[in-house]
Structure formats: C-alpha cells, structure tokens
Design an enzyme around this catalytic site. Structure first.
Site, PDB file in Angstrom:
ATOM      1  N   THR A  94      43.300  35.422   8.492  1.00 53.51           N
ATOM      2  CA  THR A  94      42.287  36.168   7.742  1.00 53.51           C
ATOM      3  C   THR A  94      42.657  37.641   7.764  1.00 53.51           C
ATOM      4  O   THR A  94      43.123  38.158   8.773  1.00 53.51           O
ATOM      5  CB  THR A  94      40.900  35.966   8.377  1.00 53.51           C
ATOM      6  N   GLY A  96      32.809  30.431   5.494  1.00 52.22           N
ATOM      7  CA  GLY A  96      32.806  31.048   6.809  1.00 52.22           C
ATOM      8  C   GLY A  96      32.151  32.414   6.798  1.00 52.22           C
ATOM      9  O   GLY A  96      31.325  32.739   5.935  1.00 52.22           O
TER      10      GLY A  96
END
Length: 366
Positions: free
Chosen positions: A226, A256
């Site tokens: 990420t 998420g």
C-alpha cells in the site's frame, strides 16, 4: 462513455522485466536548488519502545507499505536500487510540485501517482488479486485546510485511483464513490480507462496462487505495498493521500482502510497529515489516523507520542499490525510501525532525500 465489467484474459506468459542499474546518482532538474539523495537514514530511526520523531524540517514523506521488511543479506543490489529508486522518484515528483508553488494536495497526488505506476508496489500497476482473480483498487485524499476529502473504493478500470479520489473531492458533493459508479465518474471526468490486465504482474499472480495453495511462492512479500504520501506546502496547508490494491485473495467487494477517511488517511491543519498501511480492518476499527489527530488536538500529545500511542499501543490489542507516516504542522515527522518493517522515505526542506527499506533502518517500535 460507460465502462461495464467484461471478461478479460490473463497473459499466458509474464513479460520479462529488465532492470537497468544506474550507479551514478543524478540530481533532479539538473541539480537545481542543490537537491541531493541520501540512502542511509539520517537521523537514526526512533529506538524501539520510544515515542521519538524520526526527523524534523520534513515537507514531504511517502510510504510503500508495511510488512516483513527487506533483509539486507538476502537483497540483491538491483532489488535494493529498485525499491529506493521507486521511493525517490515519488519524492522527487512531490518536490517538483512544491518547488513550483503547488499545493500540498497536488504534491501528494503527484507522489502517489508515481507509486501507483510502479509494479513493485500494491497500488495501480502491480495491484494484488482478489479471490476471484480480479483487481479492485481503493484510494483517498484529504486537504487539511478545510477537511475536504475524496475517495474511491473497488474501482476496476482507473489507472491512478488517487487522481480519481481527488476528482471526487473537487468535482462532486460526495466524499466516497464505490464500484461501477466510481469507474463511471472517473470516465465522465476525463480519465482514460484501463482494462484489468493493466494491473497484472507475474509476481502478484504467483502470490494469489500461493494464497490458494496451488503453488509455492518464491517471493516473501516483503511489504504489503500500500502506498501513501503526506505533505505541507508553503502556506502551511497539509494533505495526505493513500492508495492500495488491498489484500491478496481478498473477497470481491472487500474495502479496507485506505479509502476510509480517519482510518487510512487524515489531514488537519495544525495537527497532522497521516497515511496508514497494514491490516485494514484493524485501522478502521481503531479510527487510526483520526485518533492520532485527536490525541494531538485534545490530548496534548506531540506527533510522535500520538502516532506511537495508536500504532504501537492500541492497534495491536485489536489483533493487527501496520505503520503510519505522520507529519505535523512544524515539519516534525515520525513513521512508527508495529509490523516488522515499513518501506518509506522523506524529503526535508533543504532538499535532502532519505529512504528506509531494510529492517535495521526502520525497526519496529515495540
């Protein structure tokens, strides 16, 4: 034009990738403003178990994910260079924006765009696969001056989700758009769509097969991948941005923390600009980045104390790990993490670039 889900084919063979190693560091913009790159961390990382800032006078920082970290003895010079170059390129893109007088929002978008286009990271090109062998990407961006924010979740045809998130912030009355509606909005705003195979890489396909128990993986998945950026501009306005492909083998439709304001991304002038990476469900439940800001505003803690409180003391009790890059209004920067490592780097106002990719450069704050 409307983009509708359609069948697509995985490549039968992965494209061989050739890495060109350049041993001579070349300053950006022909050496303008005396910019230089630094591989070794300066100052040293905060000692484990202490809430101390990593650096001061920082204007921009990026991360490439929290995970198991790179091990120096197991990492080839080519691989080290590739990761450092990816982080440096993102920092330089953000610096270029700030140097021309752009806002912090423009700077974090520019930095994250670079990381989204780098297949080493789990955002854009190189995003991980869902359980049904597709790609669903999430991103968010926030402006600290007025708390405006934009996010997209579950997009399947956007090359740079952080740009789509900024468009949601600036061109709509909403904060988050998801799924087909988000893809359609991006096209309506002039973003050229991509097909799903744009995101495909052999490495991520192998990780999906490994997760499904179909083949052994030769990749340790050193970082979840990420990406994110935080910045403060000449007007002292702050911004934060986060972009991700999510979790390998995640359920289709899973969202998420990365597109959730106050969980994966938060920026507020006077307190903090923060971008998180790690176990997304835990960051959502713990309202991670907003809590850092609240601890600073209402609890009297500084940026290092507040981020340490959240990342090291609170979130692990919820059953997860990860990290955050956090920058305060005075340029004090910290990158605490409860995971084994976190890829990140930062730029100081005098033009120094620092990258940290190995465990010893950024040990967990436990």
């Amino acid at each position: 034009m409307r983009i509708r889900p359609r069948a697509w084919l995985f490549p039968l063979l992965a494209a061989a990738t050739t890495l060109t190693v350049v041993l001579v560091a070349v300053p950006e913009d022909g050496g303008s403003r005396g910019s230089r790159t630094v591989a070794a961390p300066a100052p040293a990382p905060a000692p484990a178990g202490k809430a101390e800032p990593d650096a001061r006078d920082v204007v921009l920082a990026v991360h490439g994910g929290a995970g198991t970290a790179l091990v120096r003895d197991e990492t080839s010079p080519e691989k080290e260079k590739a990761y450092r170059d990816g982080l440096k390129k993102a920092l330089r893109a953000g610096k270029k924006a700030l140097d021309r007088g752009a806002t912090s929002v423009e700077a974090v978008e520019a930095a994250v765009n670079v990381l989204e286009d780098d297949p080493l990271f789990n955002a854009g090109k190189g995003a991980v696969f869902t359980a049904d062998a597709g790609h669903e990407l999430d991103a968010s961006i926030m402006r600290g001056s007025d708390l405006k924010a934009g996010a997209v979740a579950g997009v399947k045809h956007v090359r740079n989700p952080i740009t789509a998130a900024r468009l949601v912030m600036e061109k709509s009355k909403h904060v988050m758009l998801a799924g087909q509606g988000a893809d359609d909005f991006a096209v309506d705003q002039g973003l050229k769509p991509v097909t799903q195979d744009h995101y495909w890489t052999q490495r991520r396909w192998d990780q999906l097969m490994d997760a499904k128990g179909k083949k052994p993986s030769s990749d340790r998945d050193e970082a979840k991948g990420t990406v994110g950026a935080v910045a403060i501009d000449a007007k002292a306005d702050m911004a934060a941005a986060t972009s991700t492909g999510g979790m390998t083998n995640k359920m289709a439709g899973r969202v998420g923390d990365s597109p959730v304001i106050g969980a994966g991304t938060y920026a507020k002038n006077g307190t903090v600009a923060a971008s998180a990476t790690g176990d997304g469900e835990i960051f959502i439940r713990g309202a991670a980045t907003a809590t850092i800001s609240n601890l600073m505003e209402f609890g009297g803690k500084d940026v290092a104390q507040a981020s340490y409180e959240v990342l090291v003391k609170r979130l692990p009790k919820l059953g997860g790990s990860g990290g955050v890059i956090a920058l305060d209004a005075k340029g004090v920067f910290d990158a605490p993490h409860s995971s084994e490592g976190m890829l990140h780097g930062y730029l100081t106002k005098d033009g120094k670039l620092v990258t940290k990719i190995f465990k010893e450069e950024s040990p967990p704050n436990q």
